[in-house]
Design a protein around this motif. Structure first.
Motif, PDB file in Angstrom:
ATOM      1  N   THR A  55     -10.907 -75.736 -55.361  1.00 45.35           N
ATOM      2  CA  THR A  55     -11.977 -75.911 -54.375  1.00 45.35           C
ATOM      3  C   THR A  55     -13.300 -75.373 -54.910  1.00 45.35           C
ATOM      4  O   THR A  55     -14.363 -75.727 -54.405  1.00 45.35           O
ATOM      5  CB  THR A  55     -11.596 -75.237 -53.042  1.00 45.35           C
ATOM      6  N   LEU A  56     -13.249 -74.564 -55.945  1.00 46.44           N
ATOM      7  CA  LEU A  56     -14.473 -74.078 -56.586  1.00 46.44           C
ATOM      8  C   LEU A  56     -15.387 -75.243 -56.944  1.00 46.44           C
ATOM      9  O   LEU A  56     -16.602 -75.172 -56.739  1.00 46.44           O
ATOM     10  CB  LEU A  56     -14.120 -73.272 -57.846  1.00 46.44           C
ATOM     11  N   TYR A  57     -14.833 -76.337 -57.448  1.00 46.78           N
ATOM     12  CA  TYR A  57     -15.653 -77.463 -57.884  1.00 46.78           C
ATOM     13  C   TYR A  57     -16.323 -78.165 -56.701  1.00 46.78           C
ATOM     14  O   TYR A  57     -17.446 -78.637 -56.804  1.00 46.78           O
ATOM     15  CB  TYR A  57     -14.812 -78.431 -58.723  1.00 46.78           C
ATOM     16  N   ARG A  58     -15.645 -78.229 -55.568  1.00 46.40           N
ATOM     17  CA  ARG A  58     -16.282 -78.779 -54.358  1.00 46.40           C
ATOM     18  C   ARG A  58     -17.374 -77.828 -53.870  1.00 46.40           C
ATOM     19  O   ARG A  58     -18.409 -78.249 -53.365  1.00 46.40           O
ATOM     20  CB  ARG A  58     -15.260 -78.973 -53.241  1.00 46.40           C
ATOM     21  N   ALA A  59     -17.136 -76.529 -54.005  1.00 51.69           N
ATOM     22  CA  ALA A  59     -18.130 -75.530 -53.577  1.00 51.69           C
ATOM     23  C   ALA A  59     -19.381 -75.591 -54.457  1.00 51.69           C
ATOM     24  O   ALA A  59     -20.495 -75.389 -53.966  1.00 51.69           O
ATOM     25  CB  ALA A  59     -17.521 -74.138 -53.586  1.00 51.69           C
ATOM     26  N   VAL A  60     -19.202 -75.879 -55.740  1.00 51.45           N
ATOM     27  CA  VAL A  60     -20.356 -76.038 -56.630  1.00 51.45           C
ATOM     28  C   VAL A  60     -21.197 -77.230 -56.158  1.00 51.45           C
ATOM     29  O   VAL A  60     -22.425 -77.154 -56.091  1.00 51.45           O
ATOM     30  CB  VAL A  60     -19.913 -76.213 -58.100  1.00 51.45           C
ATOM     31  N   GLU A  61     -20.528 -78.329 -55.814  1.00 48.69           N
ATOM     32  CA  GLU A  61     -21.242 -79.502 -55.299  1.00 48.69           C
ATOM     33  C   GLU A  61     -21.988 -79.157 -54.011  1.00 48.69           C
ATOM     34  O   GLU A  61     -23.137 -79.564 -53.815  1.00 48.69           O
ATOM     35  CB  GLU A  61     -20.265 -80.650 -55.035  1.00 48.69           C
ATOM     36  N   ALA A  62     -21.329 -78.411 -53.133  1.00 50.55           N
ATOM     37  CA  ALA A  62     -21.972 -78.003 -51.878  1.00 50.55           C
ATOM     38  C   ALA A  62     -23.159 -77.091 -52.157  1.00 50.55           C
ATOM     39  O   ALA A  62     -24.218 -77.235 -51.528  1.00 50.55           O
ATOM     40  CB  ALA A  62     -20.956 -77.312 -50.970  1.00 50.55           C
ATOM     41  N   ALA A  63     -23.003 -76.160 -53.100  1.00 52.31           N
ATOM     42  CA  ALA A  63     -24.107 -75.256 -53.444  1.00 52.31           C
ATOM     43  C   ALA A  63     -25.302 -76.019 -53.988  1.00 52.31           C
ATOM     44  O   ALA A  63     -26.458 -75.683 -53.689  1.00 52.31           O
ATOM     45  CB  ALA A  63     -23.631 -74.204 -54.443  1.00 52.31           C
ATOM     46  N   ASP A  64     -25.047 -77.069 -54.767  1.00 55.08           N
ATOM     47  CA  ASP A  64     -26.140 -77.904 -55.278  1.00 55.08           C
ATOM     48  C   ASP A  64     -26.885 -78.576 -54.123  1.00 55.08           C
ATOM     49  O   ASP A  64     -28.117 -78.609 -54.108  1.00 55.08           O
ATOM     50  CB  ASP A  64     -25.599 -78.976 -56.236  1.00 55.08           C
ATOM     51  N   GLU A  65     -26.123 -79.101 -53.164  1.00 50.87           N
ATOM     52  CA  GLU A  65     -26.769 -79.756 -52.023  1.00 50.87           C
ATOM     53  C   GLU A  65     -27.502 -78.743 -51.150  1.00 50.87           C
ATOM     54  O   GLU A  65     -28.595 -79.012 -50.659  1.00 50.87           O
ATOM     55  CB  GLU A  65     -25.750 -80.541 -51.208  1.00 50.87           C
ATOM     56  N   LEU A  66     -26.899 -77.576 -50.965  1.00 51.42           N
ATOM     57  CA  LEU A  66     -27.575 -76.515 -50.198  1.00 51.42           C
ATOM     58  C   LEU A  66     -28.890 -76.127 -50.867  1.00 51.42           C
ATOM     59  O   LEU A  66     -29.902 -75.917 -50.190  1.00 51.42           O
ATOM     60  CB  LEU A  66     -26.661 -75.297 -50.053  1.00 51.42           C
ATOM     61  N   ALA A  67     -28.888 -76.042 -52.186  1.00 48.40           N
ATOM     62  CA  ALA A  67     -30.108 -75.695 -52.914  1.00 48.40           C
ATOM     63  C   ALA A  67     -31.208 -76.713 -52.650  1.00 48.40           C
ATOM     64  O   ALA A  67     -32.385 -76.349 -52.510  1.00 48.40           O
ATOM     65  CB  ALA A  67     -29.821 -75.582 -54.409  1.00 48.40           C
ATOM     66  N   SER A  68     -30.833 -77.997 -52.541  1.00 48.05           N
ATOM     67  CA  SER A  68     -31.831 -79.036 -52.259  1.00 48.05           C
ATOM     68  C   SER A  68     -32.411 -78.892 -50.851  1.00 48.05           C
ATOM     69  O   SER A  68     -33.477 -79.419 -50.564  1.00 48.05           O
ATOM     70  CB  SER A  68     -31.234 -80.429 -52.453  1.00 48.05           C
ATOM     71  N   MET A  69     -31.684 -78.159 -49.978  1.00 49.21           N
ATOM     72  CA  MET A  69     -32.173 -77.883 -48.612  1.00 49.21           C
ATOM     73  C   MET A  69     -32.918 -76.551 -48.543  1.00 49.21           C
ATOM     74  O   MET A  69     -33.332 -76.142 -47.473  1.00 49.21           O
ATOM     75  CB  MET A  69     -30.996 -77.833 -47.636  1.00 49.21           C
ATOM     76  N   GLY A  70     -32.997 -75.843 -49.664  1.00 48.24           N
ATOM     77  CA  GLY A  70     -33.664 -74.544 -49.672  1.00 48.24           C
ATOM     78  C   GLY A  70     -32.757 -73.382 -49.302  1.00 48.24           C
ATOM     79  O   GLY A  70     -33.235 -72.297 -48.978  1.00 48.24           O
ATOM     80  N   VAL A  71     -31.443 -73.595 -49.342  1.00 49.15           N
ATOM     81  CA  VAL A  71     -30.474 -72.549 -49.009  1.00 49.15           C
ATOM     82  C   VAL A  71     -29.788 -72.116 -50.312  1.00 49.15           C
ATOM     83  O   VAL A  71     -29.194 -72.941 -50.990  1.00 49.15           O
ATOM     84  CB  VAL A  71     -29.413 -73.066 -48.009  1.00 49.15           C
TER      85      VAL A  71
END
Length: 190
Positions: A55-71
């Motif tokens: 699930t780490l790899y899905r979390a990396v994808e989520a973190a990338d998207e969160l970064a694009s939202m400023g989170v």
């Protein structure tokens, strides 16, 4: 290396993926990973996300998207469940005030709940939201065609953060909530 029994689990879901965290390559000689020590994969200040396994790899994808939202995401790969040094996680939660735990294990009776309980007890005064978990469905593992409906996906992590931890700007919930909805979507090819 010890004489006590050791259980090692490896997910087949990562067999076709390249390693994204080993920049220098694997050492040629003998080496050890400190037992029970989580590793920080990303430094962040808005939400702490801890994963076990693939699930780490899905979390990396989520973190990338969160970064694009400023989170910004403080992302940890727990690597162990027992022993597990919680101190780095507690320090992160003191900084972010929020914690999401994610694993491919089924949600029911998951060790994530034990970790959530321990962190809540140790860092309750620092939490700005309840600790949330993201895990696989409480089913028997389905055929490969339905793996993306069974195992946690990037969207599940984002939806959990948005609904239970930190409202995300412009985020629309995508997770299917019921088994009936899921089967209807699968049969219709959505």
């Amino acid at each position: 290396r010890g004489t006590d029994p050791v259980i090692f689990f490896e997910s087949q879901r990562i067999y076709d993926m390249g390693e994204i965290f080993v920049k220098e390559g694997v050492p040629e000689g003998y080496y050890e990973i400190p037992e029970g020590e989580p590793v920080r994969r990303r430094e962040g200040s808005d939400v702490t996300v801890c994963t076990i396994g693939a699930t780490l790899y899905r979390a990396v994808e989520a973190a990338d998207e969160l970064a694009s939202m400023g989170v910004s995401t403080d992302l940890f790969d727990l690597r162990f469940i027992n022993p597990l040094n919680l101190d780095p996680i507690i320090e992160s939660v003191k900084k972010t005030g929020r914690l999401v735990l994610a694993s491919d294990a089924c949600e029911r009776a998951s060790y994530l709940h034990t970790i959530a309980s321990m962190i809540t007890q140790a860092a309750f005064d620092y939490l700005d939201a309840p600790v949330a978990t993201v895990a696989s469905r409480n089913w028997i593992t389905p055929a490969a065609e339905m793996e993306s409906s069974f195992f946690p996906q990037k969207e599940w992590i984002l939806d959990t953060i948005h609904e239970r931890v930190l409202p995300l700007p412009g985020h629309e919930v995508t997770t299917v909530q019921s088994t009936g909805d899921l089967l209807r979507r699968y049969r219709s090819g959505v």
